[in-house]
Design a protein around this motif. Structure first.
Motif, PDB file in Angstrom:
ATOM      1  N   ARG A 168      50.319  55.646   5.749  1.00  0.00           N
ATOM      2  CA  ARG A 168      50.753  56.898   6.367  1.00  0.00           C
ATOM      3  C   ARG A 168      49.977  57.156   7.662  1.00  0.00           C
ATOM      4  O   ARG A 168      50.558  57.505   8.690  1.00  0.00           O
ATOM      5  CB  ARG A 168      50.558  58.059   5.393  1.00  0.00           C
ATOM      6  CG  ARG A 168      51.232  59.338   5.891  1.00  0.00           C
ATOM      7  CD  ARG A 168      51.035  60.504   4.974  1.00  0.00           C
ATOM      8  NE  ARG A 168      51.974  61.580   5.315  1.00  0.00           N
ATOM      9  CZ  ARG A 168      51.784  62.854   5.022  1.00  0.00           C
ATOM     10  NH1 ARG A 168      50.702  63.239   4.372  1.00  0.00           N
ATOM     11  NH2 ARG A 168      52.680  63.767   5.371  1.00  0.00           N
ATOM     12  N   ASN A 169      48.657  57.009   7.593  1.00  0.00           N
ATOM     13  CA  ASN A 169      47.800  57.244   8.752  1.00  0.00           C
ATOM     14  C   ASN A 169      48.199  56.374   9.931  1.00  0.00           C
ATOM     15  O   ASN A 169      48.419  56.853  11.055  1.00  0.00           O
ATOM     16  CB  ASN A 169      46.350  56.960   8.325  1.00  0.00           C
ATOM     17  CG  ASN A 169      45.336  57.299   9.396  1.00  0.00           C
ATOM     18  OD1 ASN A 169      45.610  58.074  10.297  1.00  0.00           O
ATOM     19  ND2 ASN A 169      44.170  56.717   9.278  1.00  0.00           N
ATOM     20  N   TYR A 170      48.343  55.066   9.684  1.00  0.00           N
ATOM     21  CA  TYR A 170      48.614  54.132  10.770  1.00  0.00           C
ATOM     22  C   TYR A 170      50.060  54.208  11.252  1.00  0.00           C
ATOM     23  O   TYR A 170      50.346  53.916  12.414  1.00  0.00           O
ATOM     24  CB  TYR A 170      48.250  52.708  10.348  1.00  0.00           C
ATOM     25  CG  TYR A 170      46.781  52.568   9.997  1.00  0.00           C
ATOM     26  CD1 TYR A 170      45.808  53.195  10.765  1.00  0.00           C
ATOM     27  CD2 TYR A 170      46.364  51.853   8.886  1.00  0.00           C
ATOM     28  CE1 TYR A 170      44.470  53.105  10.443  1.00  0.00           C
ATOM     29  CE2 TYR A 170      45.022  51.753   8.561  1.00  0.00           C
ATOM     30  CZ  TYR A 170      44.077  52.387   9.338  1.00  0.00           C
ATOM     31  OH  TYR A 170      42.755  52.311   9.022  1.00  0.00           O
ATOM     32  N   THR A 171      50.978  54.598  10.372  1.00  0.00           N
ATOM     33  CA  THR A 171      52.361  54.771  10.822  1.00  0.00           C
ATOM     34  C   THR A 171      52.452  55.913  11.829  1.00  0.00           C
ATOM     35  O   THR A 171      53.155  55.811  12.844  1.00  0.00           O
ATOM     36  CB  THR A 171      53.296  55.043   9.626  1.00  0.00           C
ATOM     37  OG1 THR A 171      53.253  53.923   8.728  1.00  0.00           O
ATOM     38  CG2 THR A 171      54.727  55.258  10.083  1.00  0.00           C
ATOM     39  N   MET A 172      51.747  56.989  11.573  1.00  0.00           N
ATOM     40  CA  MET A 172      51.774  58.129  12.507  1.00  0.00           C
ATOM     41  C   MET A 172      51.271  57.713  13.891  1.00  0.00           C
ATOM     42  O   MET A 172      51.913  57.996  14.912  1.00  0.00           O
ATOM     43  CB  MET A 172      50.913  59.266  11.956  1.00  0.00           C
ATOM     44  CG  MET A 172      51.485  59.936  10.734  1.00  0.00           C
ATOM     45  SD  MET A 172      50.371  61.216  10.122  1.00  0.00           S
ATOM     46  CE  MET A 172      51.230  61.714   8.631  1.00  0.00           C
ATOM     47  N   GLY A 173      50.113  57.059  13.922  1.00  0.00           N
ATOM     48  CA  GLY A 173      49.588  56.612  15.209  1.00  0.00           C
ATOM     49  C   GLY A 173      50.503  55.608  15.876  1.00  0.00           C
ATOM     50  O   GLY A 173      50.664  55.607  17.107  1.00  0.00           O
ATOM     51  N   ASP A 174      51.137  54.757  15.071  1.00  0.00           N
ATOM     52  CA  ASP A 174      52.009  53.717  15.621  1.00  0.00           C
ATOM     53  C   ASP A 174      53.243  54.316  16.283  1.00  0.00           C
ATOM     54  O   ASP A 174      53.672  53.860  17.346  1.00  0.00           O
ATOM     55  CB  ASP A 174      52.427  52.756  14.504  1.00  0.00           C
ATOM     56  CG  ASP A 174      53.022  51.476  15.058  1.00  0.00           C
ATOM     57  OD1 ASP A 174      52.314  50.763  15.777  1.00  0.00           O
ATOM     58  OD2 ASP A 174      54.207  51.211  14.781  1.00  0.00           O
TER      59      ASP A 174
ATOM     60  N   PHE B  48      52.874  47.168  12.889  1.00  0.00           N
ATOM     61  CA  PHE B  48      52.186  48.111  13.758  1.00  0.00           C
ATOM     62  C   PHE B  48      51.959  47.515  15.144  1.00  0.00           C
ATOM     63  O   PHE B  48      51.599  46.342  15.279  1.00  0.00           O
ATOM     64  CB  PHE B  48      50.849  48.520  13.141  1.00  0.00           C
ATOM     65  CG  PHE B  48      50.990  49.309  11.868  1.00  0.00           C
ATOM     66  CD1 PHE B  48      51.918  50.324  11.771  1.00  0.00           C
ATOM     67  CD2 PHE B  48      50.187  49.031  10.762  1.00  0.00           C
ATOM     68  CE1 PHE B  48      52.058  51.057  10.599  1.00  0.00           C
ATOM     69  CE2 PHE B  48      50.309  49.749   9.596  1.00  0.00           C
ATOM     70  CZ  PHE B  48      51.255  50.769   9.501  1.00  0.00           C
ATOM     71  N   ALA B  49      52.157  48.342  16.144  1.00  0.00           N
ATOM     72  CA  ALA B  49      52.044  47.914  17.547  1.00  0.00           C
ATOM     73  C   ALA B  49      50.579  47.945  17.961  1.00  0.00           C
ATOM     74  O   ALA B  49      50.140  48.801  18.735  1.00  0.00           O
ATOM     75  CB  ALA B  49      52.872  48.833  18.437  1.00  0.00           C
ATOM     76  N   LEU B  50      49.814  47.012  17.455  1.00  0.00           N
ATOM     77  CA  LEU B  50      48.363  46.992  17.653  1.00  0.00           C
ATOM     78  C   LEU B  50      47.970  45.886  18.635  1.00  0.00           C
ATOM     79  O   LEU B  50      48.560  44.813  18.656  1.00  0.00           O
ATOM     80  CB  LEU B  50      47.653  46.753  16.318  1.00  0.00           C
ATOM     81  CG  LEU B  50      47.815  47.876  15.298  1.00  0.00           C
ATOM     82  CD1 LEU B  50      47.413  47.399  13.905  1.00  0.00           C
ATOM     83  CD2 LEU B  50      46.995  49.099  15.704  1.00  0.00           C
TER      84      LEU B  50
END
Length: 845
Positions: free
Chosen positions: A55-61, A118-120
């Motif tokens: 959830r955390n990383y999806t929001m930032g992504d 994720f677009a990292l």
């Protein structure tokens, strides 16, 4: 229309490889585009990504992808907060090396993150256990030392005699070590400290500039720093030439004093205990008690009467008893208080226990009587009473008067204090950053404490360590700690403590922005990206991590390494992912079961293993202890990454908890397929315009962009649902095909794999991830039609869709011409018509 279903098992991996090959998410510091730094708090490599991470990383992504589509150069990095006790515990329990355990976990978790698309910018990846990283950390630590911001002193600590390490207050549970269960001891050890208190006022004032932080986080930090204005004064010991220094924030209540209490480790208490075994025993008992503020507040208040008395500063003939008390802390104020039981709950509990006077000195409404009854202290506003010359003053006036009198008469002074204490960073364990100092024994004519020369950094951890014996392996290593003094060349030993892992996470965001080989970061390069435009992470880090990161940024600015004071311009704290629990009692204890072990049957549930019922518990935060966790890999295998991502965004405001449900993820999977079917209806050769659909499309493009920027992802999802329905209902036209193409771009930040597959299917060039966000036609944002409510005698009878801005007379005529209105009037005479332009026609008959 396509008859095929979207297949994430093939599409997800294909597009992830395409992004990697195109370096689609590698940030270019030299780009002329406006820069945007989006960062989620980096994870500890525990072994598996959990749904909360997703959830955390999806929001930032979503935000990072959207900003890339809107023309920004985006820095969206990932790394690993890799030092800490869990790795050392694994070494002790499993017989593995902490480094090997940690790196195996990193490999597994990185693969999990990649599966989610994720677009990292993986080119900037690092782990804090990399010698290159912690070597730069050591160099920064030495620079702060040279600037006077690092020092070493003897300090009382919580010592676990089994694990043989210092424990933070939060790691002491009911007086016992959180891991070993052993009774914690208080010990004096030489510890390294960072002078965070030097920045207390700056850190407090800086909170006012953080208007894009949650109010609750700013308040938590404000309370933690704990600025208070008060009086430092002396209560003279009767018959002695000296006294006890007390700091109080309530000098207005001094005439309500009934005792003075000192901390168990106050110098006077220790001195008295040397000749009083009962006091020594009481002090030892206090040291076994709770150490956190919460525990001290709730534990039974206990005291030891020393037999000493002090004179009251305002009335020397008035003598007060002196106690040693378990609720007084040596590291706050002076380690001594005067007790005013009527107006402080801890003091009241103590006074009731030891039958001490309780005198009211602040009125509670009309209550002014001297003797205070009841068991709840009054801490509210009021006038000063029963206080001689202070009677009638309000609290603030009385405080100022007492401070002025104390300063004039020389027995006290006004003083500002902070609850914040200097940050003790020493940890007696192996898996952390070695503190870069060498001890050259002074007793044999040596140099004392000597910094490791920077050209000798990093001081790396030895690989050949033994965890079979509790304690710090560095302390007993046969060779690692024995070195020559860099100053005199004589025999010396390394510092064997390692740094608190909060140090590692206090500057990592700088290293993500700039990674030169010879320095921790390049000042000019960092200035291109920092402060972080959007930081995302859990509320549990509201105080320590965020406060320490703010301190490090200020400290580095103080020594000229940075040009800014605040590291995170905007902060968002997301809610947790929750799930119901399943359990039953077996052999007298509660046994928990995971969702994959249980079958829901209507309103109940049974265990798959034996078909017997289990109790369905509350919906709570997912945790290993209650086994109510969902494995992301299993869900991705079944539904694909995009359905999981969509679920994380769609059902709940992002700041609130998100209950996980099978029906919820099923619904997201159905929407993935629904979009895919709609993409199959794209017809590049279609002609004709659809003005209503065009207006809906452009309003949605505008709204979705604004909602993503506001991190209101659930609202953006709702807009996309509305547009999807509108497209499905619309007849074939060029506008409809344009809307399908734009819809693909709107969902691209949220469902990137489906979007790439769809972009390719409808024949668009390149990657959708590198396209431009659809442009908005401002003219289409304005509604040119409105719906008018028509009321008769205050009740709704009809609605009219008319041109916006239609004159009142025309609205009145249309309303009166309505068949529904005429039936409602039933021949009655119209006495009055009230028109509210663009909203309402009310007919009074």
């Amino acid at each position: 229309m396509t008859d095929q279903r979207f297949d994430p098992s093939a599409a997800d991996g294909r597009w992830q490889r395409a992004w990697d090959e195109a370096d689609a998410f590698v940030a270019d510091s030299d780009s002329n585009k406006p820069k945007s730094y989006v960062l989620e708090m980096f994870p500890y490599p525990s072994g598996r990504i959990h749904i909360g991470h997703v959830r955390n990383y999806t929001m930032g992504d979503v935000l990072a992808r959207y900003r890339k589509l809107t023309g920004h150069e985006v820095l969206h990095p990932m790394g690993w907060d890799a030092f800490g006790m869990p790795a050392e515990n694994a070494a002790m329990e499993k017989g593995v090396h902490p480094g090997g355990w940690t790196r195996a976990n990193i490999d597994h978790m990185k693969a999990q993150l990649k599966r989610l698309g994720f677009a990292l910018d993986w080119s900037r990846e690092f782990a804090t256990c990399d010698p290159e990283y912690y070597g730069h950390e050591q160099a920064l630590f030495l620079r702060l030392y040279r600037a006077g911001l690092v020092y070493r002193k003897e300090s009382e600590v919580n010592w676990d005699p089994v694990d043989m390490t210092v424990l933070a207050n939060e790691q002491v549970i009911d007086g016992k070590g959180w891991r070993s269960g052993a009774e914690v001891e208080k010990r004096k050890l030489s510890q390294w400290f960072l002078k965070i208190t030097q920045f207390a006022e700056e850190l407090l004032e800086g909170l006012d500039t953080l208007d894009k932080w949650p109010d609750k986080v700013r308040l938590m930090q404000e309370n933690w720093i704990g600025k208070s204005r008060g009086l430092r004064c002396t209560f003279k010991l009767v018959g002695e030439g000296h006294g006890i220094e007390v700091f109080t924030t309530r000098p207005d209540t001094m005439f309500g004093a009934s005792f003075v209490a000192i901390a168990p480790d106050h110098p006077l208490a220790r001195k008295l205990a040397e000749e009083a075994p009962p006091l020594a025993a009481f002090i030892a008992e206090c040291k076994k008690g709770g150490t956190t503020a919460a525990e001290i507040e709730t534990q039974e208040k206990k005291g030891f009467d020393t037999g000493l008395e002090v004179s009251h500063p305002l009335e020397p003939t008035w003598h007060l008893p002196v106690y040693v008390a378990n609720f007084v802390l040596m590291d706050y104020g002076t380690g001594a208080i005067f007790g005013c039981p009527a107006h402080d709950q801890r003091d009241l509990d103590f006074a009731r226990k030891y039958d001490l006077p309780v005198h009211r000195v602040v009125s509670d409404g009309d209550k002014t009587e001297v003797v205070f009854t009841g068991d709840e202290a009054y801490t509210g506003p009021g006038k000063i009473v029963n206080s001689r010359w202070m009677n009638g003053l309000d609290i603030e006036q009385a405080q100022a008067e007492v401070i002025a009198k104390a300063q004039h008469e020389g027995w006290g002074r006004g003083e500002t204090q902070y609850r914040l204490r200097d940050w003790g960073v020493s940890r007696q364990r192996y898996w952390g950053t070695p503190i870069p100092f060498i001890h050259c024994p002074k007793e044999s004519g040596g140099c004392g404490i000597v910094p490791v020369p920077e050209h000798h950094l990093p001081v790396t951890l030895p690989e050949d360590v033994d965890f079979r014996t509790p304690g710090n392996p560095l302390e007993r290593h046969p060779t690692w700690k024995h070195v020559q003094c860099p100053k005199c060349g004589g025999p010396a030993v390394r510092e064997t403590d390692t740094l608190d892992t909060f140090v590692d996470s206090s500057w990592y965001f700088l290293r993500f922005a700039s990674q030169p080989a010879g320095e921790a970061f390049d000042r000019a390069e960092v200035a291109k990206w920092l402060p972080v435009q959007q930081y995302i992470g859990g509320i549990e880090h509201a105080i320590l991590h965020l406060l320490y990161a703010r301190f490090w940024t200020r400290a580095l600015q103080h020594i000229g390494m940075l040009d800014f004071a605040e590291p995170f311009a905007s902060l968002f704290t997301q809610g947790m992912v929750t799930h119901e629990t399943y359990s039953r009692t077996e052999n007298g204890r509660e046994v928990w079961y995971g969702p994959d072990e249980v079958e829901r049957t209507g309103s109940g549930a049974t265990l798959l293993a034996d078909g017997a019922p289990v109790t369905i518990g509350k919906v709570v935060k997912m945790s290993k202890s209650k086994k109510n966790v969902v494995d992301p890999d299993t869900i991705i295998d079944q539904y694909g990454a995009d359905a999981v991502r969509w679920f994380m965004l769609s059902d709940s405001p992002p700041e609130r908890d998100l209950p996980w449900s099978e029906s919820g993820i099923e619904g997201c999977w159905r929407f993935v397929q629904r979009l895919w079917r709609l993409v199959g209806e794209h017809d590049a050769s279609a002609t004709g315009e659809d003005r209503d659909l065009a207006r809906k499309l452009h309003q949605t493009i505008d709204a979705v962009g604004r909602e993503i920027e506001a991190l209101a992802f659930n609202k953006a999802v709702a807009r996309i649902y509305e547009l999807t329905s509108a497209i499905e209902k619309a007849p074939a036209s060029a506008t409809r095909s344009e809307a399908i193409r734009a819809l693909v771009q709107l969902v691209a930040p949220m469902m990137p794999h489906l979007a790439e597959e769809a972009w390719d299917k409808i024949g668009q060039p390149g990657l959708v991830a590198e396209s431009n966000w659809p442009a908005v036609d401002p003219a289409l944002l304005v509604e040119d039609e409105v719906t008018i409510a028509v009321q008769v005698k205050g009740k709704l009878r009809d609605t009219l869709t008319v041109a916006k801005g239609l004159p009142d007379a025309e609205l009145e005529a249309l309303a009166l011409a309505s068949d529904k209105v005429q039936r409602s009037l039933d021949g009655a005479q119209v006495r009055k018509v009230i028109v509210v332009p663009d909203r309402l026609v009310n007919i009074v008959a």
